[in-house]
Enzyme design. Sequence first.
Site, PDB file in Angstrom:
ATOM      1  CB  CYS A 120      -1.037  -0.040   1.258  1.00  0.00           C
ATOM      2  SG  CYS A 120      -0.171  -0.572   2.892  1.00  0.00           S
ATOM      3  CG  HIS A 131      -0.881   4.146   4.309  1.00  0.00           C
ATOM      4  ND1 HIS A 131      -1.416   3.847   5.581  1.00  0.00           N
ATOM      5  CD2 HIS A 131      -0.464   2.908   3.691  1.00  0.00           C
ATOM      6  CE1 HIS A 131      -1.313   2.473   5.603  1.00  0.00           C
ATOM      7  NE2 HIS A 131      -0.724   2.002   4.551  1.00  0.00           N
TER       8      HIS A 131
END
Lengths: 348, 348
Positions: free
Chosen positions: A132, A252
């Site tokens: 990710c 994130h």
Amino acid sequence: MSNKTAVNVAVVGATGAVGQKMIETLENRDFPINELKLLSSSRSAGSKVTFKNEEYTVEEAQPESFENIDIALFSAGGGVSKKLAPEAVKRGALVIDNTSAYRMDPEVPLVVPEVNEADIKENKGIIANPNCSTIQMVAALQPIRNRYGLKRVLVSTYQAVSGAGNEAVDEMNEQSKAMLNGEEYDASILPVKGDKKHFPIAFNALPQIDMFEDDGYTFEEKKMINETKKIMHMDTLPVSATCVRLPFAVSHAESVYVEIDDETVTAQDFKEVIGAGEGVTLQDNPSEQEYPTPLSAAGKKDVFVGRIRKDPDVENGFHLWVVSDNLLKGAAWNSVQIAERVVANNWL
Amino acid sequence: MSNKTAVNVAVVGATGAVGQKMIETLENRDFPINELKLLSSSRSAGSKVTFKNEEYTVEEAQPESFENIDIALFSAGGGVSKKLAPEAVKRGALVIDNTSAYRMDPEVPLVVPEVNEADIKENKGIIANPNCSTIQMVAALQPIRNRYGLKRVLVSTYQAVSGAGNEAVDEMNEQSKAMLNGEEYDASILPVKGDKKHFPIAFNALPQIDMFEDDGYTFEEKKMINETKKIMHMDTLPVSATCVRLPFAVSHAESVYVEIDDETVTAQDFKEVIGAGEGVTLQDNPSEQEYPTPLSAAGKKDVFVGRIRKDPDVENGFHLWVVSDNLLKGAAWNSVQIAERVVANNWL
């Protein structure tokens, strides 16, 4: 398969944080599905999932589950992928694997469509979906590389708890409630479920994501370093990373420093180039306090970039702030996007 | 004053987050106080504060408040310092100012005792206490500079909400409760009370601390850049910073990249040198998951350093993770520490 208009799709890990997002994304994208099979471990088998107003029963993933499957999206942990992805391939399925099991395998393409779509064709049955935190960074770096060349990348991450699964989010929420009420709390999942010690994430920051390697880097940091080079086909690009888990559920964020080949570029040039990147949205207007945050990016498919500044001392150095939903572009959406490109290009 | 054994101390901003910690620190350190005067704005005047089992009434800070004061610790905002610090100096007090009002004034020493204690002597009545995020970084850099020389510093911060005051912590807690209960929430303080827009900090990350300047850097980032050079007397040291506010109450963390002059140093050498630094505690043992976190550093006076690694590509580049209580070493303790050095060296 050739020229089929709809394909048979299996989702392995259908009840997990990423699997749920894969199913939602397949639905939202109106992916051309003929038959959908939802698979999981025996523990979660029997769960009910609604897809396009129809109820599906999740089945235990077995080698035979992949008979007649065209595309299998895996996100049930590296062990499951190691065991079952070859079984799926043997039965003719194309596997798009969201675990780290095959990412660095030289036989397996590691794909972010905005960066290296053409690598999809090189697959021998398995395509790996990158980590990710890597995906959103390379998506932001690609327009920079294309225009200016890349000399160096340093990143410090601000990573969401959902990257460690739904139970980690539950733990954060429970700890948060307890701390706010002045009650006792415990920690049993983060930073890494399988590691020796556990620390609270609520109202804290943990500078460990995944296990430590002998040189003091974590495996998450190594993923960012090695996967970036592989996806971008830049084996000698200097990349380093410090990965930190923070107390928010989704998205994130990354503080990225890049050095480019060109010393004459302005921050304004840089913004325009990034803003024109595929899959990238520029959110960078300091005078209006416009910049992306984890909350503002959650639920969205794009990679958002802001806080673009020239380094005060290094003429070819730039700082940027990159935010994206770790469950979407960082996982489910990137996997479905690979599947879409496969179908659109008739690469099955 | 000369050879007095106890001094008259005023604390300006006695009811604020830092002022409270100053009073606690004076008590814990058994600072040699003859008379203690607690001062604040008119709004907080009349509050009661206990110091060494005695109750003090907080008075409104006025020019006359500083008659007979030897040391005045200011932490009531830059405006108050601009107005009242000269009045205190005029009346013979030595001002130790925790605001940004005088930090970059060439006539005012900016002091972290572990780094530049000797600068204290150069004062003309005012000594400035640096910005919280700068203090802990330069304390960690000092042993590195002394041993290896410094060529470059890049930092990405993970900063606690208490840096924006007690009301910002209250806002975070209220937002957290509301979000956990699925209720409405609003934001009116962070990222910067006086700026146009406000965003939630709970379960989020805000890449803005203090106001933006024209070049896209925030004032907090400029503080880290400029104050580091001034404290270390390294005017041409390349320094850049990205400052981010995160949802925890206490302790700032920093991902710091440093380049040194020497290319032959190992991570182990580097750890030993940092561990021997004054005011620094090494917490770096990956195999035992030992590293500092905001929760582990809270309430402690030291600067904690861990995650020390050599850059994979740059022989003279190192990464470290620096954590310290922003209200103690970042503010109250550094101020009291300056006051202690003043008294110990008979520099009043």
